[in-house]
Scaffold this active site. Sequence first.
Site, PDB file in Angstrom:
ATOM      1  N   ARG A 176     -25.451  14.838 -36.102  1.00  0.00           N
ATOM      2  CA  ARG A 176     -26.064  14.589 -37.420  1.00  0.00           C
ATOM      3  C   ARG A 176     -25.153  13.673 -38.222  1.00  0.00           C
ATOM      4  O   ARG A 176     -23.950  13.940 -38.308  1.00  0.00           O
ATOM      5  CB  ARG A 176     -26.229  15.900 -38.176  1.00  0.00           C
ATOM      6  N   TYR A 347     -36.375  31.086 -21.146  1.00  0.00           N
ATOM      7  CA  TYR A 347     -35.628  31.429 -22.349  1.00  0.00           C
ATOM      8  C   TYR A 347     -36.616  31.353 -23.519  1.00  0.00           C
ATOM      9  O   TYR A 347     -37.272  30.332 -23.723  1.00  0.00           O
ATOM     10  CB  TYR A 347     -34.452  30.470 -22.614  1.00  0.00           C
TER      11      TYR A 347
END
Length: 381
Positions: A176, A347
């Site tokens: 980011r 998952y």
Amino acid sequence: MNILLVGAGLSGAVIGRELAEDGHQVTIVESRDHIAGNCHTERDGETGIMVHVYGPHIFHTDDEQVWDYVNRHTNFLPFKNRVKTTSKGTVFSLPINLHTINQFFGRSMRPDEALEFITSEQADTSIEDPKTFEEQALRFVGKDLYEAFFKGYTIKQWGMQPSELPASILKRLPVRFNYDDNYFFHKFQGMPEEGYTKMVEKILDHPSITVHLNTRFTRDEAGQYDHVFYSGPLDGYFDFELGRLGYRTLDFERFTYDGDYQGCAVMNYGEEGVPFTRITEHKYFSPWEEHEGSVCYREFSRACGPDDIPYYPIRQVDEKALLADYVELAETTKDVTFVGRLGTYRYLDMDVTIREALDTADMFRKSVADGTDMPTFAVAP
Ligand SMILES: Cc1cc2nc3c(=O)[nH]c(=O)nc-3n(C[C@H](O)[C@H](O)[C@H](O)COP(=O)(O)OP(=O)(O)OC[C@H]3O[C@@H](n4cnc5c(N)ncnc54)[C@H](O)[C@@H]3O)c2cc1C
């Protein structure tokens, strides 16, 4: 109808509650001595701290209906997961953000400068078509950040070299270019004030639901019910007759500390030489509570043996081939639907588990109304 749910985790509890509300008689069997599956939380006997027994669980979702659902059953308080990582004796912020980059390279770049720096000076642009996790990471962030933050952690977590894992694991640029250090992007995030087990207890609190703990289901019992929803391991249902689907398991080493051990809920350790992947300091999951002492878990990842708890499905090429064989075998069963993270060998975050459980109950309603067979899998594994 008489319905059996195998497993009192989120999948079993949510489907069970929905069907009980429709007027069915619901029996839930759970092999462990507690409800809530892997989300189970309990107060530590020594410190009184709410502990996430099977590893840290943070609730985060964009699904407003699921957020309403969990808030109907317990009180959620605001929680943001701000993870740190220790690398070569220095603590950095995760996920890699502008603070991490500036600290790591000893710079004070603005967002556009950092983007330019990473893409033109760090990223390995000679890799044109990345095929492995390693190539993808080198292409996105370059050698220095890859080795400090991805390489060792991935080797420890998966027991494999990043050069053996597919590039698809790192889909987007994992960086980011601002100071946002909130681990998750979702609109709704929080932690149940009294833990997840209390929430599951409320979900199960219905006169037509009976829960039997310490009770292991075997498939010869299926015929006693009109329908079975099975949230145990898919290969376990068939006594592993085709082989075992590969999982990673976790070992947690508990220790206590007089005071504050690390100052945050989760501290990763990305270096290969450190044997554990992270340390969780549980009191930070309930920041509204005050505790003098502290209870922490060191987390170690390894291959899952026959007597271990299966945590993360590996889903590499060999496992996917075996999975296809089990799916074919499962399709021959009648009146059984395989659900949840173990039943479909995927998952699943908690919000996705609840979403799929609500959709599975809807599918069952429709099949009853139409007089058609309920599918073996509500969601393809
Ligand atoms: C380490 C870790 C961290 C996680 N962190 C997060 C997180 O931060 N946020 C998030 O959203 N999600 C997280 N998750 C995912 C979350 O744990 C799952 O979404 C959730 O547990 C799935 O619920 P389930 O009911 O499908 O499975 P489970 O919780 O595994 O429940 C299945 C139950 O079935 C029982 N069972 C199995 N076989 C039998 C049998 N034969 N007879 C009787 N009972 C049986 C088991 O004992 C178990 O209790 C994490 C998962 C892991 C492994």
